[in-house]
Structure formats: C-alpha cells, structure tokens
Write a protein that holds these residues in place. Sequence first.
Motif, PDB file in Angstrom:
ATOM      1  N   LEU A  41     -10.436  60.713 -20.009  1.00 41.71           N
ATOM      2  CA  LEU A  41     -11.804  60.544 -20.480  1.00 41.71           C
ATOM      3  C   LEU A  41     -12.548  59.674 -19.473  1.00 41.71           C
ATOM      4  CD1 LEU A  41     -13.775  60.974 -22.907  1.00 41.71           C
ATOM      5  CD2 LEU A  41     -12.900  58.818 -23.814  1.00 41.71           C
ATOM      6  N   ARG A  42     -13.674  60.181 -18.979  1.00 41.57           N
ATOM      7  CA  ARG A  42     -14.470  59.445 -18.002  1.00 41.57           C
ATOM      8  C   ARG A  42     -15.858  59.222 -18.586  1.00 41.57           C
ATOM      9  NH1 ARG A  42     -14.977  62.358 -12.673  1.00 41.57           N
ATOM     10  NH2 ARG A  42     -15.162  60.277 -11.736  1.00 41.57           N
ATOM     11  N   VAL A  43     -16.288  57.968 -18.636  1.00 42.71           N
ATOM     12  CA  VAL A  43     -17.579  57.638 -19.226  1.00 42.71           C
ATOM     13  C   VAL A  43     -18.306  56.638 -18.330  1.00 42.71           C
ATOM     14  CG1 VAL A  43     -16.761  58.020 -21.582  1.00 42.71           C
ATOM     15  CG2 VAL A  43     -16.672  55.726 -20.611  1.00 42.71           C
ATOM     16  N   THR A  44     -19.622  56.613 -18.479  1.00 39.05           N
ATOM     17  CA  THR A  44     -20.466  55.645 -17.781  1.00 39.05           C
ATOM     18  C   THR A  44     -21.302  54.906 -18.811  1.00 39.05           C
ATOM     19  OG1 THR A  44     -20.537  56.931 -15.741  1.00 39.05           O
ATOM     20  CG2 THR A  44     -22.317  55.354 -16.081  1.00 39.05           C
ATOM     21  N   HIS A  73     -17.702  62.641 -19.216  1.00 32.76           N
ATOM     22  CA  HIS A  73     -17.787  63.235 -20.547  1.00 32.76           C
ATOM     23  C   HIS A  73     -19.007  62.698 -21.272  1.00 32.76           C
ATOM     24  CE1 HIS A  73     -16.715  64.921 -24.388  1.00 32.76           C
ATOM     25  NE2 HIS A  73     -16.709  63.718 -24.950  1.00 32.76           N
ATOM     26  N   ALA A  74     -19.253  61.390 -21.129  1.00 31.64           N
ATOM     27  CA  ALA A  74     -20.364  60.772 -21.858  1.00 31.64           C
ATOM     28  C   ALA A  74     -21.013  59.687 -21.014  1.00 31.64           C
ATOM     29  CB  ALA A  74     -19.880  60.171 -23.177  1.00 31.64           C
ATOM     30  N   VAL A  75     -22.312  59.505 -21.257  1.00 35.50           N
ATOM     31  CA  VAL A  75     -23.058  58.361 -20.735  1.00 35.50           C
ATOM     32  C   VAL A  75     -23.616  57.602 -21.929  1.00 35.50           C
ATOM     33  CG1 VAL A  75     -25.053  57.594 -19.392  1.00 35.50           C
ATOM     34  CG2 VAL A  75     -23.644  59.505 -18.574  1.00 35.50           C
ATOM     35  N   PHE A  76     -23.324  56.307 -21.995  1.00 31.81           N
ATOM     36  CA  PHE A  76     -23.886  55.434 -23.026  1.00 31.81           C
ATOM     37  C   PHE A  76     -24.974  54.599 -22.373  1.00 31.81           C
ATOM     38  CE2 PHE A  76     -19.573  56.294 -24.488  1.00 31.81           C
ATOM     39  CZ  PHE A  76     -19.765  56.565 -25.835  1.00 31.81           C
ATOM     40  N   ARG A  91     -23.026  67.613 -14.512  1.00 29.96           N
ATOM     41  CA  ARG A  91     -23.738  66.744 -15.447  1.00 29.96           C
ATOM     42  C   ARG A  91     -22.861  66.340 -16.626  1.00 29.96           C
ATOM     43  NH1 ARG A  91     -29.111  70.530 -15.004  1.00 29.96           N
ATOM     44  NH2 ARG A  91     -29.849  69.681 -13.016  1.00 29.96           N
ATOM     45  N   PRO A  92     -23.094  65.147 -17.167  1.00 31.93           N
ATOM     46  CA  PRO A  92     -22.303  64.701 -18.325  1.00 31.93           C
ATOM     47  C   PRO A  92     -22.526  65.607 -19.526  1.00 31.93           C
ATOM     48  CG  PRO A  92     -24.149  63.218 -17.919  1.00 31.93           C
ATOM     49  CD  PRO A  92     -24.077  64.138 -16.752  1.00 31.93           C
ATOM     50  N   GLU A  93     -21.567  65.590 -20.429  1.00 35.41           N
ATOM     51  CA  GLU A  93     -21.658  66.443 -21.617  1.00 35.41           C
ATOM     52  C   GLU A  93     -22.595  65.874 -22.667  1.00 35.41           C
ATOM     53  OE1 GLU A  93     -17.774  67.434 -23.148  1.00 35.41           O
ATOM     54  OE2 GLU A  93     -16.943  67.590 -21.123  1.00 35.41           O
ATOM     55  N   MET A  99     -20.080  60.394 -29.485  1.00 33.55           N
ATOM     56  CA  MET A  99     -19.487  60.985 -28.285  1.00 33.55           C
ATOM     57  C   MET A  99     -18.505  62.094 -28.642  1.00 33.55           C
ATOM     58  SD  MET A  99     -17.041  59.147 -25.398  1.00 33.55           S
ATOM     59  CE  MET A  99     -15.726  58.778 -26.572  1.00 33.55           C
ATOM     60  N   ASP A 100     -17.683  61.847 -29.656  1.00 37.40           N
ATOM     61  CA  ASP A 100     -16.564  62.730 -29.949  1.00 37.40           C
ATOM     62  C   ASP A 100     -16.959  64.035 -30.638  1.00 37.40           C
ATOM     63  OD1 ASP A 100     -14.813  60.849 -28.914  1.00 37.40           O
ATOM     64  OD2 ASP A 100     -14.346  59.970 -30.876  1.00 37.40           O
TER      65      ASP A 100
END
Length: 304
Positions: free
Chosen positions: A4-7, A68-71, A111-113, A218-219
Amino acid sequence: MSPLRVTVTGATGLLGPGLVAALQQRDAEVTVLSRDADRARERLGDVQAVAWDLMSEAAPAEALSGRHAVFHLAGEPVAQRWSAHTKRAIRESRVLGTSNLLAGIEAASERPEVLVSSSAIGYYGSHGEEPLDEEAPPAGDFLARVCVEWEAEAARAAELGVRVVLVRTGVVLDASGGALAKMLPPFRLGIGGPVAGGAQYMAWIHTDDLVGLMLAAMDDERWSGPINATAPEPVTNAEFSRELGRVLGRPALLPVPGLALHLLYGEMAEIVTTGARAVPAKPLVLGYEFLHPRLPEALRSAIG
C-alpha cells in the motif's frame, strides 16, 4: 500483492501523526509532502518526506504517482484571531493549496485511486437545533465560503479519474492539540464552563474515529463525496462542559460570555458561539462502527 502506497499532506498537524501511524501499522509506504521535510521526518519517523510549498508550486508529481490514496490535510489553522491577513491565509492555503495539489495529480504518470480531502462542518454554518446531514446546504459566512471553494477544488480530481471523499470534520477530541487542548487548562483549574449560554451544538469526534473514517474512506469504493466526520450524538456546549468537568472531577459552572470570546478572537468566535448539529448520516449508512460513539467514554479516552 504490491504494498500500500499513500501520500499525506499536512502530516505534522493534529490528525497527521495518528493517521501516519495507522497507515504504518498496515505496512504502508508513506510519503509526506511538507514545507519542512526534515521536521516531518523527525516527527513522523519512517516516512519519505518531500518538500512542497503548497502556496507557490504544483505538488511534485513523482510523490503522487502510483499511490493508492492521497490524504490532503494541509491548511492554515482556523482557531486563531482572524485578521484580514489571517483570513487570506486560511482561504488560500486551502483553495490555492488544493489547486496546486490537483496540478500535481494531473501531472502524475499514474494517478492515485482516491483523494481523501479534509473539509469542516463549518460548511453548514449555524442552524440551531436542526440536525444536519451531508445533504444540508452551505451557509454564507466566511468559513462556509472557504469550505465550499475548498471542496470544489478537491472535487475536480474526479475529472481526472480519481475517487474523491470530502471529510467534513467536527470538533476533534485530542488532548495534544485543537479545541480540547485549549479547554483543558481552565477546566482543570475548576474555572471552565459553558460558552455564550451553552445552547449551541458541538458536533465532536474522537481522533481515533477521525482516523478510522479516513481509512474507511480509502478502503471502501462506496465512499465518495462529502461525509460528516462527527460522532453520532452531538451535544450542546453546556452538556459538553458539564461532562468534561465530570470526567476531570472539577466543577464546570463558570459561564464564558460570548462578548469575552469576541473580544479575544473577533469574528472567529462565531465558530464557538454558534455551532452546528451535524450528524454522520453517510458513514452510518455505509456501516462504519464508531469506536467512541458516546461523549463520556470518548472524553476519558482522549484525556487519558
């Protein structure tokens, strides 16, 4: 399975460290975008920290690609006296900052999901005792206008094929910062009490549930658009004050006049003296189970 990769932007604020820690518990690869990358690494530990000035440049596309996600949590603190300069910083850090984030997402090779972007229940303004779900219209005051513009910028990510969740956050119960941290010293001294009569509602949420809602957003692909990040049972300011005094074992009877807050904080005092009875209709429908649904236990947990 790929990791899982997130920013995360704004990762050194009130919510960021808890969110990053929860992501790391999932063995996620966490990248944070920060004006001060060295400070972010020092505070957050095992993260990849990338320098980004959200007010002056597009977010670095390489720090967003393949995520996967950007917060998106970044923004000038609202809880301060509002001068013309401060109001401009509050607005531009959110609207221009989000626009610059979108520029980075658009330039990303992959691009992020999903984009999970902060907002606030200040979107609704004051509605007295009326319960406010996510379909309630925006108000017209300063903070509501900021929220409308802020959300509109984030929502543009949908045009880039990114699922967007807009998290309208209430009063966060966290003893390390935010509103609760400011309330604790006078209440511990026995000089706390209801503000401006205490009839206004406080839509609150424990920091554990705010992180939990962010992760659920996210999930679960069913989550999109605005969600109210508030506990299921908002209370009046008087009820909150009484319960906080009870948890601390101190009286909570000294009222704080609304005029005193206006003298101290100016226009910003309206947030405290009015309030909104926001309810988390969408999270409940989507099956989120709150860890801290009731105020007494939530306060005890937050205060420790």
